[in-house]
Design a protein around this motif. Structure first.
Motif, PDB file in Angstrom:
ATOM      1  N   MET A 239       0.802  -1.222   0.000  1.00  0.00           N
ATOM      2  CA  MET A 239       0.000   0.000   0.000  1.00  0.00           C
ATOM      3  C   MET A 239       0.837   1.274   0.000  1.00  0.00           C
ATOM      4  O   MET A 239       0.302   2.363  -0.097  1.00  0.00           O
ATOM      5  N   GLU A 240       2.166   1.133   0.080  1.00  0.00           N
ATOM      6  CA  GLU A 240       3.011   2.329   0.073  1.00  0.00           C
ATOM      7  C   GLU A 240       2.930   3.070  -1.250  1.00  0.00           C
ATOM      8  O   GLU A 240       2.985   4.287  -1.284  1.00  0.00           O
ATOM      9  N   SER A 241       2.828   2.332  -2.340  1.00  0.00           N
ATOM     10  CA  SER A 241       2.736   2.979  -3.647  1.00  0.00           C
ATOM     11  C   SER A 241       2.299   1.961  -4.689  1.00  0.00           C
ATOM     12  O   SER A 241       2.353   0.750  -4.461  1.00  0.00           O
ATOM     13  N   GLN A 242       1.918   2.471  -5.827  1.00  0.00           N
ATOM     14  CA  GLN A 242       1.538   1.599  -6.935  1.00  0.00           C
ATOM     15  C   GLN A 242       2.744   0.772  -7.369  1.00  0.00           C
ATOM     16  O   GLN A 242       2.606  -0.418  -7.672  1.00  0.00           O
ATOM     17  N   ASP A 243       3.937   1.371  -7.379  1.00  0.00           N
ATOM     18  CA  ASP A 243       5.145   0.636  -7.762  1.00  0.00           C
ATOM     19  C   ASP A 243       5.405  -0.529  -6.820  1.00  0.00           C
ATOM     20  O   ASP A 243       5.783  -1.616  -7.255  1.00  0.00           O
ATOM     21  N   CYS A 244       5.213  -0.326  -5.514  1.00  0.00           N
ATOM     22  CA  CYS A 244       5.403  -1.409  -4.540  1.00  0.00           C
ATOM     23  C   CYS A 244       4.389  -2.526  -4.771  1.00  0.00           C
ATOM     24  O   CYS A 244       4.740  -3.704  -4.722  1.00  0.00           O
ATOM     25  N   ALA A 245       3.146  -2.160  -5.035  1.00  0.00           N
ATOM     26  CA  ALA A 245       2.105  -3.165  -5.268  1.00  0.00           C
ATOM     27  C   ALA A 245       2.417  -3.972  -6.529  1.00  0.00           C
ATOM     28  O   ALA A 245       2.314  -5.200  -6.537  1.00  0.00           O
ATOM     29  N   LEU A 246       2.825  -3.283  -7.598  1.00  0.00           N
ATOM     30  CA  LEU A 246       3.142  -3.983  -8.846  1.00  0.00           C
ATOM     31  C   LEU A 246       4.384  -4.858  -8.703  1.00  0.00           C
ATOM     32  O   LEU A 246       4.416  -5.984  -9.210  1.00  0.00           O
ATOM     33  N   ALA A 247       5.412  -4.370  -7.996  1.00  0.00           N
ATOM     34  CA  ALA A 247       6.623  -5.163  -7.792  1.00  0.00           C
ATOM     35  C   ALA A 247       6.295  -6.430  -7.007  1.00  0.00           C
ATOM     36  O   ALA A 247       6.790  -7.519  -7.320  1.00  0.00           O
ATOM     37  N   SER A 248       5.448  -6.315  -5.996  1.00  0.00           N
ATOM     38  CA  SER A 248       5.050  -7.468  -5.197  1.00  0.00           C
ATOM     39  C   SER A 248       4.271  -8.464  -6.045  1.00  0.00           C
ATOM     40  O   SER A 248       4.515  -9.674  -5.977  1.00  0.00           O
ATOM     41  N   ALA A 249       3.339  -7.968  -6.846  1.00  0.00           N
ATOM     42  CA  ALA A 249       2.552  -8.845  -7.709  1.00  0.00           C
ATOM     43  C   ALA A 249       3.439  -9.558  -8.721  1.00  0.00           C
ATOM     44  O   ALA A 249       3.299 -10.765  -8.949  1.00  0.00           O
ATOM     45  N   ARG A 250       4.365  -8.820  -9.316  1.00  0.00           N
ATOM     46  CA  ARG A 250       5.286  -9.431 -10.287  1.00  0.00           C
ATOM     47  C   ARG A 250       6.154 -10.505  -9.638  1.00  0.00           C
ATOM     48  O   ARG A 250       6.356 -11.577 -10.199  1.00  0.00           O
ATOM     49  N   ALA A 251       6.661 -10.229  -8.438  1.00  0.00           N
ATOM     50  CA  ALA A 251       7.494 -11.206  -7.730  1.00  0.00           C
ATOM     51  C   ALA A 251       6.677 -12.461  -7.405  1.00  0.00           C
ATOM     52  O   ALA A 251       7.174 -13.582  -7.548  1.00  0.00           O
ATOM     53  N   GLY A 252       5.438 -12.272  -6.992  1.00  0.00           N
ATOM     54  CA  GLY A 252       4.576 -13.411  -6.702  1.00  0.00           C
ATOM     55  C   GLY A 252       4.307 -14.257  -7.936  1.00  0.00           C
ATOM     56  O   GLY A 252       4.363 -15.485  -7.893  1.00  0.00           O
ATOM     57  N   LEU A 253       4.044 -13.596  -9.058  1.00  0.00           N
ATOM     58  CA  LEU A 253       3.797 -14.336 -10.300  1.00  0.00           C
ATOM     59  C   LEU A 253       5.053 -15.055 -10.784  1.00  0.00           C
ATOM     60  O   LEU A 253       4.976 -16.190 -11.273  1.00  0.00           O
ATOM     61  N   GLU A 254       6.220 -14.412 -10.651  1.00  0.00           N
ATOM     62  CA  GLU A 254       7.472 -15.072 -11.042  1.00  0.00           C
ATOM     63  C   GLU A 254       7.696 -16.335 -10.208  1.00  0.00           C
ATOM     64  O   GLU A 254       8.090 -17.380 -10.738  1.00  0.00           O
ATOM     65  N   THR A 255       7.433 -16.245  -8.906  1.00  0.00           N
ATOM     66  CA  THR A 255       7.576 -17.416  -8.037  1.00  0.00           C
ATOM     67  C   THR A 255       6.589 -18.500  -8.436  1.00  0.00           C
ATOM     68  O   THR A 255       6.946 -19.682  -8.538  1.00  0.00           O
ATOM     69  N   LEU A 256       5.352 -18.118  -8.680  1.00  0.00           N
ATOM     70  CA  LEU A 256       4.330 -19.065  -9.102  1.00  0.00           C
ATOM     71  C   LEU A 256       4.751 -19.760 -10.396  1.00  0.00           C
ATOM     72  O   LEU A 256       4.726 -20.989 -10.491  1.00  0.00           O
TER      73      LEU A 256
END
Length: 105
Positions: free
Chosen positions: A22-39
């Motif tokens: 929730m700190e920023s849109q960039d943080c949310a997108l980076a987290s989502a991308r990292a999660g998808l890469e792991t998946l």
């Protein structure tokens, strides 16, 4: 760090993740991308074709199918983006964390 027994402290980790997102849109997108890469690198996919060996989801998604299997659709939404909030219990009182700010009671 690497916490070996993170499952017993899952709530705290989940809240910290949500706060960071929730700190920023960039943080949310980076987290989502990292999660998808792991998946994509850890989930195994097995085709129903005879003799198929399990492969990572990334490989399965990058390999052209031998027959049409999926159809893609685009769904376009409308409206405005609302605020995202997370309840935070602190000293026995619940407050809301909204867009990175802890709201007063």
């Amino acid at each position: 760090g690497n916490e070996k027994d993170w499952r017993h402290n899952y709530d705290a980790h989940f809240i910290r993740l949500a706060e960071k997102q929730m700190e920023s849109q960039d943080c949310a997108l980076a987290s989502a991308r990292a999660g998808l890469e792991t998946l994509h690198s850890s989930i195994l996919f097995t085709s129903s074709a005879p003799g198929s060996a399990p492969v990572t989801l990334a490989k399965a998604m990058s390999t052209p199918p031998t027959a049409p299997v999926f159809q893609a659709k685009v769904i376009t939404g409308s409206g405005t983006r609302g605020q995202i909030g997370l309840p935070v219990r602190e000293s026995g009182k619940e407050r809301w964390l909204v867009d990175g700010d802890l709201l007063a009671e």
